[in-house]
Scaffold this motif. Structure first.
Motif, PDB file in Angstrom:
ATOM      1  N   PHE A 219      -0.483  30.170  13.531  1.00 25.00           N
ATOM      2  CA  PHE A 219      -1.313  29.467  12.542  1.00 25.00           C
ATOM      3  C   PHE A 219      -2.102  30.429  11.651  1.00 25.00           C
ATOM      4  N   ARG A 220      -1.852  31.741  11.805  1.00 22.22           N
ATOM      5  CA  ARG A 220      -2.538  32.697  10.953  1.00 22.22           C
ATOM      6  C   ARG A 220      -1.943  32.672   9.547  1.00 22.22           C
ATOM      7  N   ASN A 221      -2.730  33.120   8.605  1.00 19.34           N
ATOM      8  CA  ASN A 221      -2.336  33.106   7.187  1.00 19.34           C
ATOM      9  C   ASN A 221      -2.184  31.692   6.636  1.00 19.34           C
ATOM     10  N   ALA A 222      -2.790  30.711   7.327  1.00 19.76           N
ATOM     11  CA  ALA A 222      -2.758  29.322   6.861  1.00 19.76           C
ATOM     12  C   ALA A 222      -4.158  28.826   6.506  1.00 19.76           C
TER      13      ALA A 222
ATOM     14  N   LEU B  82     -11.586  48.376  11.551  1.00 20.55           N
ATOM     15  CA  LEU B  82     -10.208  48.776  11.267  1.00 20.55           C
ATOM     16  C   LEU B  82      -9.321  47.598  10.867  1.00 20.55           C
ATOM     17  N   GLU B  83      -9.819  46.371  11.019  1.00 18.35           N
ATOM     18  CA  GLU B  83      -9.015  45.174  10.737  1.00 18.35           C
ATOM     19  C   GLU B  83      -9.165  44.787   9.267  1.00 18.35           C
ATOM     20  N   ILE B  84      -8.155  45.125   8.474  1.00 18.87           N
ATOM     21  CA  ILE B  84      -8.231  44.946   7.028  1.00 18.87           C
ATOM     22  C   ILE B  84      -8.292  43.464   6.645  1.00 18.87           C
ATOM     23  N   LYS B  85      -7.473  42.632   7.262  1.00 23.57           N
ATOM     24  CA  LYS B  85      -7.483  41.204   6.910  1.00 23.57           C
ATOM     25  C   LYS B  85      -8.823  40.561   7.230  1.00 23.57           C
ATOM     26  N   ASN B  86      -9.391  40.899   8.380  1.00 24.91           N
ATOM     27  CA  ASN B  86     -10.691  40.336   8.746  1.00 24.91           C
ATOM     28  C   ASN B  86     -11.773  40.785   7.767  1.00 24.91           C
TER      29      ASN B  86
END
Length: 250
Positions: A86-89, A118-122
């Motif tokens: 369900f990520r990127n939703a 270090l977590e770019i998306k977060n």
């Protein structure tokens, strides 16, 4: 995919689902798990437990605890977990907005949480899309971790400050362009996730973590804050540094 429904969680069976989802996301050992009783406690002492359901499946949850900062109540968002499928939703963003709605309705101005620098998306979600600012860096905040997500590295964390009704946050949520004077930056290499996952390349991840820690700590010591975040065409993340004070949150 089923429609996602976001709502508060109040029942023991729902908290059991949170524990199961936590295990699926982080694979913690038993000593590091947040138990059903902690979720129950959070829901009864002024915190939040909010779930995102796809049919009967708990796709994600957010859990926060109440605290006091400078004599005023705030919420510390301790966990936000979303199943991989369900990520990127947009589930994480919807959970954060539900937390904000509940907090603002109760007159709470500030929510904080820690996340891995270090977590770019977060970082992109927290800073660019939600409008959080960063002024504190904590090295190995949670101690040693067996979760494969951490790749054997120290659990360094930065603390997001989400000033819920500030102009900065309302503009970020409205997707208005970032406005601020950038005085410096600290880069997170796009390859950091791969480096953490492979034993032979883990020293590269450790070196990058050290460089990022040094860069952010130096900026914070000089009174600067992370006021923006960008991702370039190669996937590298960049923490944008500038002046910020709590007066801007009001």
């Amino acid at each position: 995919m089923s429609e996602i429904v976001v709502r508060p969680l109040t029942e023991l069976a729902e908290f059991d689902q949170c524990v199961q989802l936590q295990d699926a996301v982080w694979s913690y050992d038993v000593a590091s798990m947040v138990t059903q009783k902690v979720f129950l406690l959070a829901s009864h002492i002024g915190g939040q437990v909010i779930g995102a359901y796809a049919g009967d499946v708990l796709a994600g949850y957010a859990m926060s605890l109440p605290g006091i900062r400078n004599g005023k109540p705030y919420l510390h968002s301790h966990h936000l977990a979303v199943l991989p499928e369900f990520r990127n939703a947009g589930v994480g963003r919807r959970l954060k907005l539900a937390q904000r709605d509940d907090a603002v309705a109760r007159g709470i101005e500030l929510m904080e949480w820690t996340f891995d620098p270090l977590e770019i998306k977060n970082a992109n979600l927290n800073i660019a899309k939600l409008g959080a600012v960063i002024r504190r860096y904590k090295r190995n905040f949670y101690g040693d971790s067996v979760s494969p997500l951490h790749g054997g590295l120290p659990t360094d964390r930065i603390i997001a400050e989400w000033w819920l009704t500030s102009e900065r946050v309302t503009k970020a949520l409205a997707k208005e362009p970032f406005a601020g004077v950038v005085k410096g930056s600290v880069t997170v290499p796009a390859q950091i996730g791969s480096w953490k996952s492979h034993d032979a390349e883990r020293p590269k991840a450790a070196a990058a973590q050290q460089a990022i820690a040094n860069g952010l700590e130096q900026a914070f010591a000089q009174g600067q804050a992370v006021i923006g975040f960008e991702v370039d065409a190669e996937g590298n993340g960049k923490y944008l540094l500038g002046d910020w004070s709590e007066g801007e949150a009001r």
